[in-house]
Design an enzyme around this catalytic site. Structure first.
Site, PDB file in Angstrom:
ATOM      1  N   HIS A   1      42.824  44.927  45.576  1.00  0.00           N
ATOM      2  CA  HIS A   1      42.030  44.010  46.394  1.00  0.00           C
ATOM      3  C   HIS A   1      42.464  42.580  46.124  1.00  0.00           C
ATOM      4  O   HIS A   1      43.040  42.275  45.073  1.00  0.00           O
ATOM      5  CB  HIS A   1      40.535  44.165  46.102  1.00  0.00           C
TER       6      HIS A   1
ATOM      7  N   CYS B   1      35.068  39.186  37.237  1.00  0.00           N
ATOM      8  CA  CYS B   1      36.497  39.494  37.256  1.00  0.00           C
ATOM      9  C   CYS B   1      37.200  38.389  38.033  1.00  0.00           C
ATOM     10  O   CYS B   1      36.549  37.574  38.692  1.00  0.00           O
ATOM     11  CB  CYS B   1      36.772  40.860  37.881  1.00  0.00           C
TER      12      CYS B   1
END
Length: 732
Positions: A65, A235
Site C-alpha cells: 500500500h 506506521c
C-alpha cells in the site's frame, strides 16, 4: 466502499510469483479503470513503502500500500494466489493480496474506510470467506461489506446477527469509549455484519466467565478492578498496519481479560485519548514505526515499546510483557522529570526498539549534523561575503567594536567576517550537543555542549565534537537508568544530570581522550593540506560519488560534513577550500542533469516529472541535491548511477582545476566567491552533460512494459508491444 473496489479490480487467479509482479498485475487493473495515471510512478511509490517495512502479515496476507500522487481516487485491488507470494511475513507466503492505493491528499473519510478494511483483515471469518469465494463479484461484495462472510457451517452469517443486536448492552459495560467508537466506525465503513461479529461484540471490557445474571448483588462487589492498558499504534503510511495492530491488540485484550484502549495515529490524524483514561491506565503499549505524537502524555507508566508488526503478530505476548513490568514496578520517568517531552524530536525517531545499533548511531549523528548545518551555512556565507567585500586580508582586521566606519567597505567586510566567525564558533558545540540530544533528549544538551566547547579548547575539532556528543549522550542515558526515589526526580534534569554528566564528560575530554583525538584531528588536517596531483583528483571523484549516491541522505551528509569541517576555521587551508568547492559542484549535478534531460528528451518522462524538471533548475542551481529525488525514486537504477558518474567527473575536474570555495553553500549565487570560477562552471557543466547523456541513453534502452503505446516505445527506441490509442507515460 462501493466505489473503491469492483469486480474488475479482483483477480482470483493471481499468477505472479514475486511481490513486485503481484503489485504490477493488480496496479495494471487500476490503470485500466483510470484509478492510476502513471503505472511505473505508482509502483515506485509502492516499492518505496515496501522498502520501509515488509507488508506481509501472519495468516497468509500481503497488503502492499502507499499514498501516491499518481492515484486519482482511493482504490483497492484484491488478488488470490494459489501458490503464495512472499511478502516477508514470518509464517511464509501470502495467498490473499490487497493492493491499497490512496491519493497523496486523500481525505479523512476515505482513509477511515481503508483503515477499517485493515481491521477487517484480523477477522478470521472474513479471510476464510475470501479464500473460498468462487467469483470476483462475490469477493468484491465481501470486501465492500455488501455481504457478510460465510464460512463452513454458516458461522459468519450466524454470528453477525447476535453481535449487531448487542451494541447497546455492550456499551453499558466499563469498556473505554474509544474502543466502542473504533468498532462502530468499522461496522459502518466496511462490512456491518462481519465487523460487528469480529470486533464490536468484543470491543468492551471482557468478562472471563459467562456472565451469571441472577447473582447481581454479590457480583458487583466481588470482582477486582480489571487491568487497564492504553496503546498507541502507527506506521509510516498510516493506512493499514496502524489499524491492524489496533484491532489485534483489542482482540488479544478481550481474550486476556483486560481493558485496552487504543489510539491509532493514522494518516487521517488521530483522536487523543481522554486524559482520564490515560491516568487510570496501569500500563502502556507503543506499537509504532514512526514517532509517537505527544508521547509525554503516557510518561510514568510501565511501557512496552515495539514496532507496529509486533502489535499485529504477537499482541498477547506484549500484553503479558507489560503486565509483568507493572507487577515488577518498572515504569518510565514521569513527564515532570523532563522525560518523554518533545514528541517528534530526534530522540523519538531513534526510540524504536526494533532498530539495530548501527541505525540508531546514524540517526544520532545525523541529529547533530542537521542542527549544525544552519550554523555552517550562515557563518560560512557571512565569512565569504566578508572576504568578497573587504578582501582576503580582512581576517587581520581589528574588532569592529574598536574600529568601524559606516562609509568604509572594509568595515562592513570586517563586520560580516567577524559575525560569521562567531557563528562558526558554535559549530562543534552544537554538533556535540545535539548528538547527545538525539540520544538522551533535553538532559543531553548541557554535557553535549560542554564537551563540544572543550573539544574546541583542546583543538580536537570536529572529531572531538563527535566523540564528546556520543559520550555525553551515553552518560546521560546511563544516569537515567538508575532508579531514583520519587522525591528526587524533580531535581534530576535541572541539577543532578547536568552536574554529574558534565563533570564526567569534562574529565574524559581533558584528561583521558582529548589529546589522542586532537592528534588525529591534526593528522587529518595535515593530510588534507598535503593532497596534490592524482590523490586530490581521486578524492574529488570519491566525494562526487558520495554526494550523488543518496541525494541528501546519510552518505551525502558525510561528504558534506567532511568538507565543511575543513573550512570551519577562520583561516582554512587551500586544500580544504578545494574540497568544499568539489563537494558543492558535485551536489549540483543531479538536479541540473534531470532538468536538462526533461528539456531535451521530455517524451521519456511523465508530465509530473517534466514539471519537476522545471523546479530542478532552481534547486540544482541553489545546491539542493534533493531536487533529483523524485526522478531517483521513480527510476533508481538509471538515475542514481548516472548521477554518480556525473558527480565523480565534476568532483575530479573541480580538484584538477584548483577551484576553491570559502562558503559552504549557495550554488551559483556564490560564484563570485569561488577561485577559478569559469573553470568551476566548466566542471559542473561537464558532469551535468555526462549525467544527462547517460539518463537519456539508459531510458531509451529500456524494454517496453506490457500495455505501453507505440509512441511510448518509440521514445524508448524499442518495438511496440501493446498499441493503444492514448499515450501512457513511462517512468521506468
Amino acid at each position: 466502499m462501493s466505489d473503491m473496489i469492483t469486480a474488475d479490480l479482483v483477480d482470483l487467479d493471481l499468477s505472479a510469483d514475486t511481490k513486485e509482479a503481484a503489485a504490477r498485475s493488480l496496479a495494471e487493473r487500476m490503470v485500466a479503470q483510470g484509478r492510476v495515471t502513471d503505472l511505473d510512478g505508482f509502483l515506485a511509490d509502492v516499492a518505496a513503502r515496501e522498502a520501509q517495512m515488509p507488508t506481509g502479515l501472519d495468516g497468509g496476507i500481503g497488503i502492499p500500500h502507499c499514498r501516491s500522487a499518481h492515484v486519482t481516487e482511493p482504490t483497492l485491488a484484491f488478488g488470490r494466489s494459489a501458490a503464495g507470494i512472499d511478502f516477508g511475513a514470518p509464517d511464509g507466503p501470502a495467498d490473499l493480496i490487497f493492493l491499497i492505493a490512496a491519493p497523496a491528499g486523500a481525505d479523512d473519510a476515505h482513509l477511515t474506510i481503508l483503515s477499517s478494511l485493515a481491521r477487517q483483515l484480523m477477522n478470521a471469518d472474513f479471510t476464510a470467506a475470501l479464500r473460498s469465494v468462487p467469483d470476483a463479484e462475490g469477493a468484491a461484495a465481501l470486501i465492500r461489506g455488501d455481504e457478510a462472510p460465510r464460512v463452513a457451517g454458516g458461522t459468519g452469517a450466524a454470528s453477525a446477527a447476535p453481535a449487531s443486536d448487542d451494541p447497546a448492552p455492550a456499551s453499558d459495560d466499563s469498556a473505554p469509549a474509544s474502543d466502542d467508537s473504533a468498532s462502530a466506525s468499522q461496522d459502518s465503513a466496511v462490512a456491518p455484519g462481519a465487523a460487528s461479529a469480529g470486533a464490536t461484540a468484543g470491543s468492551t471490557t471482557p468478562t472471563p466467565a459467562p456472565t451469571p445474571a441472577p447473582t447481581a448483588a454479590p457480583a458487583d462487589s466481588a470482582p477486582a478492578a480489571p487491568f487497564r492498558i492504553v496503546a498507541v499504534t502507527s506506521c509510516p503510511t498510516g493506512i493499514a498496519h496502524t489499524y491492524m495492530a489496533a484491532e489485534s491488540l483489542e482482540n488479544a485484550g478481550r481474550e486476556a481479560g483486560v481493558e485496552i484502549t487504543v489510539e491509532p495515529q493514522g494518516s487521517a490524524g488521530f483522536t487523543r485519548l481522554d486524559p482520564a483514561v490515560i491516568a487510570a491506565a496501569d500500563a502502556v503499549i507503543f506499537a509504532h514505526d514512526v514517532p509517537v505524537r505527544e508521547k509525554d502524555r503516557f510518561a510514568g507508566k510501565p511501557t512496552v515499546d515495539v514496532g507496529v508488526k509486533a502489535g499485529i503478530n504477537r499482541p498477547a505476548e506484549l500484553i503479558a510483557e507489560v503486565r509483568a513490568k507493572a507487577a515488577r514496578g518498572e515504569a518510565t520517568a514521569p513527564a515532570a522529570a523532563g522525560q518523554g517531552a518533545g514528541a517528534g524530536t530526534p530522540v523519538e525517531r531513534t526510540g524504536d526498539s526494533t532498530e539495530g545499533y548501527g541505525t540508531k548511531l546514524r540517526k544520532w549523528l545525523m541529529s547533530g549534523v542537521s542542527y549544525m548545518v544552519p550554523f555552517v551555512a550562515a557563518g560560512g556565507l557571512l565569512i565569504a561575503l566578508g572576504f568578497a567585500i573587504g578582501g582576503y586580508k580582512i581576517n587581520k582586521a581589528p574588532s569592529v567594536m574598536d574600529h568601524f566606519l559606516w562609509t568604509q567597505a572594509d568595515s562592513w567586510g570586517a563586520l560580516l567576517f567577524q559575525i560569521g566567525g562567531v557563528a562558526f564558533g558554535f559549530l562543534v558545540p552544537v554538533l556535540a550537543g545535539y548528538i547527545a540530544y538525539g540520544m538522551a533528549d533535553r538532559p543531553g544538551l548541557v554535557p553535549g555542549f560542554v564537551g563540544g566547547a572543550i573539544s574546541l579548547t583542546i583543538n580536537a575539532g570536529f572529531l572531538g565534537g563527535l566523540v564528546a556528543g556520543l559520550i555525553a549522550g551515553g552518560v546521560v542515558m546511563a544516569i537515567q537508568r538508575v532508579r531514583i526515589p520519587a522525591a528526587l526526580r524533580g531535581i534530576m534534569p535541572v541539577v543532578v544530570i547536568p552536574l554529574i554528566s558534565s563533570a564526567i564528560v569534562g574529565f574524559l575530554m581533558f584528561v583521558v581522550i582529548g589529546k589522542p583525538i586532537a592528534s588525529a584531528q591534526k593528522a587529518m588536517t595535515d593530510w588534507l593540506n598535503g593532497l596534490t596531483g592524482t590523490n586530490a583528483v581521486l578524492l574529488g571523484a570519491l566525494l562526487g560519488l558520495m554526494m550523488c549516491f543518496d541525494l541528501g541522505g546519510p552518505v551525502n551528509k558525510v561528504a558534506y560534513t567532511f568538507a565543511t569541517a575543513g573550512i570551519a576555521v577562520s583561516d582554512p587551508g587551500d586544500s580544504a577550500m578545494k574540497i568544499m568547492a568539489a563537494v558543492m559542484a558535485a551536489g549540483m549535478v543531479p538536479p541540473l542533469a534531470m532538468a536538462l534531460a526533461t528539456t531535451v528528451r521530455g517524451k521519456l518522462f511523465t508530465p509530473t516529472e517534466r514539471e519537476n524538471g522545471k523546479a530542478a533548475w532552481v534547486l540544482g542551481a541553489s545546491f539542493i541535491s534533493e531536487g533529483a529525488i523524485p526522478f531517483a525514486a521513480a527510476d533508481p537504477l538509471r538515475v542514481i548511477p548516472s548521477s554518480m558518474v556525473g558527480g565523480a567527473i565534476t568532483g575530479a575536474l573541480s580538484m584538477t582545476f584548483g577551484a576553491t570555495l570559502r562558503a559552504p553553500h549557495g550554488g551559483i549565487f556564490v560564484v563570485p566567491l569561488i577561485g577559478n570560477p569559469l573553470l568551476y562552471l566548466v566542471a559542473i557543466a561537464a558532469g551535468v552533460c555526462a549525467t544527462t547523456a547517460l539518463v537519456v541513453l539508459l531510458k531509451g534502452l529500456r524494454k517496453p512494459a506490457p500495455g505501453t503505446t507505440p509512441a511510448e516505445t518509440a521514445n524508448g527506441g524499442t518495438t511496440p508491444t501493446a498499441p493503444e490509442p492514448k499515450e501512457q507515460p513511462v517512468a521506468a
